[in-house]
Design a protein around this motif. Structure first.
Motif, PDB file in Angstrom:
ATOM      1  N   LYS A 403       0.943  -1.296  -0.028  1.00  0.00           N
ATOM      2  CA  LYS A 403       0.172  -0.028   0.103  1.00  0.00           C
ATOM      3  C   LYS A 403       0.829   1.359   0.079  1.00  0.00           C
ATOM      4  CE  LYS A 403      -3.706   2.283   2.423  1.00  0.00           C
ATOM      5  NZ  LYS A 403      -4.618   2.365   3.829  1.00  0.00           N
ATOM      6  N   GLU A 404       1.809   1.270   0.879  1.00  0.00           N
ATOM      7  CA  GLU A 404       2.717   2.494   0.941  1.00  0.00           C
ATOM      8  C   GLU A 404       3.431   2.535  -0.297  1.00  0.00           C
ATOM      9  OE1 GLU A 404       2.478   0.053   3.040  1.00  0.00           O
ATOM     10  OE2 GLU A 404       2.135   0.825   5.237  1.00  0.00           O
ATOM     11  N   ALA A 405       3.986   1.385  -1.084  1.00  0.00           N
ATOM     12  CA  ALA A 405       4.717   1.408  -2.109  1.00  0.00           C
ATOM     13  C   ALA A 405       3.841   2.141  -3.477  1.00  0.00           C
ATOM     14  CB  ALA A 405       5.301   0.106  -2.585  1.00  0.00           C
ATOM     15  N   GLU A 406       2.679   1.838  -3.516  1.00  0.00           N
ATOM     16  CA  GLU A 406       1.642   2.079  -4.403  1.00  0.00           C
ATOM     17  C   GLU A 406       1.394   3.661  -4.211  1.00  0.00           C
ATOM     18  OE1 GLU A 406      -2.578   1.135  -6.097  1.00  0.00           O
ATOM     19  OE2 GLU A 406      -2.217   0.093  -4.197  1.00  0.00           O
ATOM     20  N   PRO A 416       5.852   7.755 -13.506  1.00  0.00           N
ATOM     21  CA  PRO A 416       6.553   6.528 -13.207  1.00  0.00           C
ATOM     22  C   PRO A 416       6.890   5.931 -14.419  1.00  0.00           C
ATOM     23  CG  PRO A 416       4.341   6.609 -12.054  1.00  0.00           C
ATOM     24  CD  PRO A 416       4.382   7.673 -12.823  1.00  0.00           C
ATOM     25  N   ASN A 417       8.066   5.333 -14.731  1.00  0.00           N
ATOM     26  CA  ASN A 417       8.460   4.692 -15.685  1.00  0.00           C
ATOM     27  C   ASN A 417       8.377   3.221 -15.449  1.00  0.00           C
ATOM     28  OD1 ASN A 417      10.311   3.954 -14.009  1.00  0.00           O
ATOM     29  ND2 ASN A 417      12.289   5.036 -15.132  1.00  0.00           N
ATOM     30  N   TRP A 421       7.115   0.591 -12.140  1.00  0.00           N
ATOM     31  CA  TRP A 421       5.994  -0.457 -12.293  1.00  0.00           C
ATOM     32  C   TRP A 421       6.555  -1.646 -12.241  1.00  0.00           C
ATOM     33  CZ3 TRP A 421       1.716   1.688 -11.016  1.00  0.00           C
ATOM     34  CH2 TRP A 421       1.267   2.794 -11.614  1.00  0.00           C
ATOM     35  N   GLY A 422       7.477  -1.938 -12.819  1.00  0.00           N
ATOM     36  CA  GLY A 422       8.381  -3.082 -12.588  1.00  0.00           C
ATOM     37  C   GLY A 422       8.590  -3.795 -11.107  1.00  0.00           C
ATOM     38  N   ALA A 423       9.274  -2.791 -10.263  1.00  0.00           N
ATOM     39  CA  ALA A 423       9.563  -2.949  -8.846  1.00  0.00           C
ATOM     40  C   ALA A 423       8.077  -3.333  -8.131  1.00  0.00           C
ATOM     41  CB  ALA A 423      10.137  -2.046  -8.336  1.00  0.00           C
ATOM     42  N   LEU A 424       7.228  -2.672  -8.429  1.00  0.00           N
ATOM     43  CA  LEU A 424       5.942  -2.840  -7.732  1.00  0.00           C
ATOM     44  C   LEU A 424       5.315  -4.133  -8.287  1.00  0.00           C
ATOM     45  CD1 LEU A 424       3.809  -1.482  -5.726  1.00  0.00           C
ATOM     46  CD2 LEU A 424       2.936  -0.294  -7.517  1.00  0.00           C
ATOM     47  N   LEU A 425       5.368  -4.652  -9.674  1.00  0.00           N
ATOM     48  CA  LEU A 425       4.846  -5.850 -10.151  1.00  0.00           C
ATOM     49  C   LEU A 425       5.598  -7.072  -9.410  1.00  0.00           C
ATOM     50  CD1 LEU A 425       2.954  -7.202 -12.079  1.00  0.00           C
ATOM     51  CD2 LEU A 425       4.639  -7.004 -13.556  1.00  0.00           C
ATOM     52  N   ILE A 443      -0.427  -1.944 -17.171  1.00  0.00           N
ATOM     53  CA  ILE A 443       0.144  -0.667 -17.480  1.00  0.00           C
ATOM     54  C   ILE A 443       1.579  -0.862 -18.075  1.00  0.00           C
ATOM     55  CG2 ILE A 443       1.293   1.237 -16.114  1.00  0.00           C
ATOM     56  CD1 ILE A 443      -1.274   0.823 -14.142  1.00  0.00           C
ATOM     57  N   LEU A 444       2.100  -1.969 -17.713  1.00  0.00           N
ATOM     58  CA  LEU A 444       3.539  -2.268 -18.197  1.00  0.00           C
ATOM     59  C   LEU A 444       3.514  -2.613 -19.606  1.00  0.00           C
ATOM     60  CD1 LEU A 444       5.514  -4.158 -15.089  1.00  0.00           C
ATOM     61  CD2 LEU A 444       6.317  -2.121 -16.664  1.00  0.00           C
ATOM     62  N   LEU A 445       2.370  -3.346 -20.074  1.00  0.00           N
ATOM     63  CA  LEU A 445       2.421  -3.705 -21.475  1.00  0.00           C
ATOM     64  C   LEU A 445       2.449  -2.317 -22.281  1.00  0.00           C
ATOM     65  CD1 LEU A 445       0.232  -6.800 -21.699  1.00  0.00           C
ATOM     66  CD2 LEU A 445       2.685  -6.684 -21.468  1.00  0.00           C
ATOM     67  N   GLU A 446       1.927  -1.404 -21.858  1.00  0.00           N
ATOM     68  CA  GLU A 446       1.547  -0.164 -22.441  1.00  0.00           C
ATOM     69  C   GLU A 446       2.933   0.760 -22.461  1.00  0.00           C
ATOM     70  OE1 GLU A 446      -0.896   0.375 -24.721  1.00  0.00           O
ATOM     71  OE2 GLU A 446      -1.685  -1.679 -23.843  1.00  0.00           O
ATOM     72  N   VAL A 447       3.636   0.902 -21.291  1.00  0.00           N
ATOM     73  CA  VAL A 447       4.825   1.570 -20.880  1.00  0.00           C
ATOM     74  C   VAL A 447       6.111   0.937 -21.411  1.00  0.00           C
ATOM     75  CG1 VAL A 447       6.098   2.320 -19.138  1.00  0.00           C
ATOM     76  CG2 VAL A 447       3.821   2.508 -18.806  1.00  0.00           C
ATOM     77  N   ASP A 448       5.989  -0.428 -21.579  1.00  0.00           N
ATOM     78  CA  ASP A 448       7.303  -0.858 -21.952  1.00  0.00           C
ATOM     79  C   ASP A 448       7.023  -2.141 -22.960  1.00  0.00           C
ATOM     80  OD1 ASP A 448       9.841  -1.533 -22.227  1.00  0.00           O
ATOM     81  OD2 ASP A 448      10.152  -2.605 -20.212  1.00  0.00           O
ATOM     82  N   PRO A 449       6.139  -1.954 -24.034  1.00  0.00           N
ATOM     83  CA  PRO A 449       5.748  -3.065 -25.157  1.00  0.00           C
ATOM     84  C   PRO A 449       6.806  -4.009 -25.658  1.00  0.00           C
ATOM     85  CG  PRO A 449       5.458  -1.000 -26.007  1.00  0.00           C
ATOM     86  CD  PRO A 449       6.079  -0.578 -24.795  1.00  0.00           C
ATOM     87  N   GLY A 450       8.067  -3.494 -25.595  1.00  0.00           N
ATOM     88  CA  GLY A 450       9.019  -4.206 -26.050  1.00  0.00           C
ATOM     89  C   GLY A 450       9.940  -4.979 -25.280  1.00  0.00           C
ATOM     90  N   HIS A 451       9.678  -5.251 -23.966  1.00  0.00           N
ATOM     91  CA  HIS A 451      10.333  -6.093 -22.942  1.00  0.00           C
ATOM     92  C   HIS A 451       9.488  -7.237 -22.742  1.00  0.00           C
ATOM     93  CE1 HIS A 451      12.307  -7.186 -19.109  1.00  0.00           C
ATOM     94  NE2 HIS A 451      12.808  -6.075 -19.257  1.00  0.00           N
ATOM     95  N   SER A 452      10.353  -8.433 -23.024  1.00  0.00           N
ATOM     96  CA  SER A 452       9.460  -9.631 -22.855  1.00  0.00           C
ATOM     97  C   SER A 452       8.986  -9.968 -21.641  1.00  0.00           C
ATOM     98  CB  SER A 452      10.459 -10.937 -23.709  1.00  0.00           C
ATOM     99  OG  SER A 452      11.609 -10.906 -22.740  1.00  0.00           O
TER     100      SER A 452
END
Length: 621
Positions: A403-406, A416-417, A421-425, A443-452
């Motif tokens: 909760k605090e992280a979010e 946020p980059n 979002w990756g750290a929270l995921l 959200i990550l699929l939109e922000v970083d669509p090229g990262h498998s």
């Protein structure tokens, strides 16, 4: 006659001009020079071109000079000659205001003062500093017009500035027209192509060079390291030694960086021994690189030893050891050194804060991390960057404070980059908060669509909650977008050779022995009650997509190779390009207990020291 030649010098006092020139020759600083200048006013020598030129040259070009004072002197000269103009041009070309050199040249031409072959290299140095391509082309035309185009140093200066400014086509045209190419000419071209990222052309030219000096080797090795071609850099370093070229501190620092990237501890140790054997001075850069190499190659104790022996520890050295301890999970020691650094009066920089916050995150030191983060702006007037916010999100997330992280993510002063979002995921995955994980994954699929890894992680979460149709959709989306997964690769450095293994790899010359050894290890593990962690096999932890079979993971093959290639009791050191999976982590802990072998494994983010059935990360990674 002999007695006259041997007579004391004071019996033949020098004339004022000779005395002044002698004093200027031995002048050690500006205070002394100002006294000489005052004496020149008294004797009228300020009107004499030779002494005033010497005085001007000292002010403008010497390390203990004063360019502002030189400018005042220059303005007081009625008709400066070419030497005087050159002195000022040279001074400004070496200063923080290189554009002043170009302005001076414009005035020089306005007053019809002819340039000579020493004028242009200084001007071109200013152009290189400013990346001033248009001015370079104008000066090039002037060089040709004045007949200095055949002078080697003017041509080499032109090559350098064209190459540095990215105009490699112009550089190569000029290079092709040069009849007498020297090593400097070749170096400029190699360096230009290397820094532009065209390693193929840089290497081609390097191989064609008739003679190579230490600068040649430095350029190509540095470029390889910068391009991530660490194995190539080590190969070139060996060629350099075979060619009989003595490496300097710059080359050694670059090679140590390559060793750090590869986890090649044996080669790093050899280079350290080489430095000690030749009694080379370990400057701050080399010292820092040694600390970084040992830490990233898994020998943090040696990193600490090197650090303690550095006489003048600057911010980079402190940062290297703090970060090194952090990635080894020794957070408390890292923070103790961070506090010691501050007590010595050295102010941490943004990278130091990243290292300290990482140390807190990896060791679960939540309170300490929050205090450090809050002190950045309040105490040191350093505005936290997105990397620092990422460290704190990771710190809170790992500790289960989702909760605090979010809340931090939602209130941070910048957008946020993907890393945030990756750290929270990742925290959602660790603490099984799959509902929040699904939201962040989308959200990550939109922000970083090229990262498998983003697709794999989200698919895993859907699979975990039984939503197999959604998992399949995510996998299909990844395929449709042409996103390829980075294959897991583990390596072991042995006797100066880096051995690499992919999942299910059978290309190694000792593949048969490696698989036989792993079969024996696996059987022994089963006897001890080990059960394969099939959850990771099916769901892929981060980028670690399901490999050919759980017992053919690259980490396991590397460990097996270590067993057949080293004596019992020897530490096995493995470097992994991705995050180590849970099954390999569990297996490595048990292997360390059964066989009484220490295993040091470096994954994408940190180190794991497996000893007596435990890991230094305390299963907190």
């Amino acid at each position: 006659m002999a007695r006259l030649l041997m007579a004391p010098a004071n019996k033949f006092p020098m004339d004022p001009k000779s005395q002044t020139l002698s004093l200027l020759e031995t002048c050690s600083g500006m205070e002394e020079l100002k006294q000489i200048h005052a004496q020149m006013f008294k004797t009228g020598l300020v009107l004499d071109a030779i002494p005033i030129s010497r005085l001007l040259s000292f002010c403008a070009t010497s390390a203990s000079g004063d360019l502002s004072y030189a400018h005042l002197v220059f303005q007081g000269i009625q008709r400066p000659n070419t030497f005087m103009w050159n002195a000022m041009v040279r001074g400004y070309s070496n200063s923080n205001n290189p554009e002043e050199a170009l302005l001076l040249y414009h005035h020089m031409l306005h007053f019809s003062v002819p340039p000579n072959d020493y004028t242009f290299p200084f001007l071109l140095k200013s152009c290189a500093a400013l990346s001033a391509l248009e001015e370079t082309q104008q000066i090039h035309a002037q060089i040709l017009k004045t007949g200095f185009g055949f002078q080697a140093h003017a041509t080499n200066a032109l090559l350098h500035v064209y190459a540095k400014s990215g105009s490699l086509e112009s550089a190569h045209r000029l290079f092709d027209r040069v009849n007498q190419r020297d090593t400097v000419s070749w170096n400029s071209m190699v360096d230009g192509y290397a820094k532009s990222g065209d390693m193929e052309r840089a290497r081609e030219l390097f191989n064609q060079m008739p003679a190579k000096n230490v600068i040649s080797w430095t350029s190509i090795i540095s470029a390889c390291v910068g391009a991530g071609l660490s194995k190539e850099a080590l190969h070139l370093f060996h060629q350099m030694q075979n060619a009989g070229v003595e490496p300097d501190n710059v080359v050694l620092a670059r090679i140590l960086s390559a060793c750090a990237h590869l986890g090649a501890l044996d080669q790093g140790r050899w280079i350290h021994a080489y430095i000690d054997k030749r009694e080379m001075q370990i400057d701050p850069v080399l010292g820092c690189t040694l600390v970084d190499m040992y830490a990233k190659c898994g020998d943090v104790e040696e990193a600490l030893s090197v650090f303690r022996n550095i006489k003048k520890r600057g911010v980079p050295a402190w940062t290297a050891i703090i970060t090194g301890l952090a990635i080894h999970g020794r957070g408390r020691e890292a923070i103790d050194l961070f506090e010691e650094m501050k007590r010595t009066g050295i102010k941490p920089n943004v990278i130091t804060f990243t290292g300290a916050l990482t140390a807190c995150s990896y060791a679960g030191l939540v309170d300490e991390g929050i205090l450090i983060f809050n002190s950045m702006k309040r105490v040191y007037n350093v505005s936290p960057s997105i990397e620092h916010y990422g460290c704190v999100v990771d710190l809170l997330g790992r500790a289960g404070m989702l909760k605090e992280a979010e809340e931090l993510v939602m209130t941070m002063p910048m957008k946020p980059n993907a890393a945030i979002w990756g750290a929270l995921l990742k925290a959602c995955h660790i603490h099984r908060n799959f509902e929040l994980g699904k939201q962040i994954g989308k959200i990550l699929l939109e922000v970083d669509p090229g990262h498998s890894g983003r697709y794999i992680h989200l698919a895993n979460i859907f699979a975990t909650t039984g939503e197999w149709d959604q998992a399949v959709k995510v996998r299909r989306l990844m395929k449709d977008r042409g996103v390829m997964k980075l294959p897991g690769c583990s390596s072991v450095s042995l006797n100066g050779v880096v051995h690499e293994f992919l999942a299910g790899d059978r290309s190694h010359s000792q593949a048969k022995e490696i698989y036989l050894m792993w079969s024996r290890i696996a059987e022994r593990l089963r006897q001890e009650g080990y059960v394969t962690a099939t959850r990771d096999s099916l769901l892929d932890l981060e980028e670690e997509e399901k490999e050919t079979a759980i017992h053919q993971h690259s980490e396991k093959l590397a460990i097996a190779f270590g067993f057949i290639s080293t004596e019992p009791g020897t530490v096995i050191r493995v470097t992994k390009n991705l995050r180590v999976c849970e099954d390999c982590h569990t297996a490595a802990k048990l292997i360390s207990k059964i066989y009484s072998r220490e295993i040091v494994m470096r994954d994408r983010t940190r180190f794991h020291l497996f000893r007596d059935g435990n890991c230094s990360c305390k299963d907190y990674w």
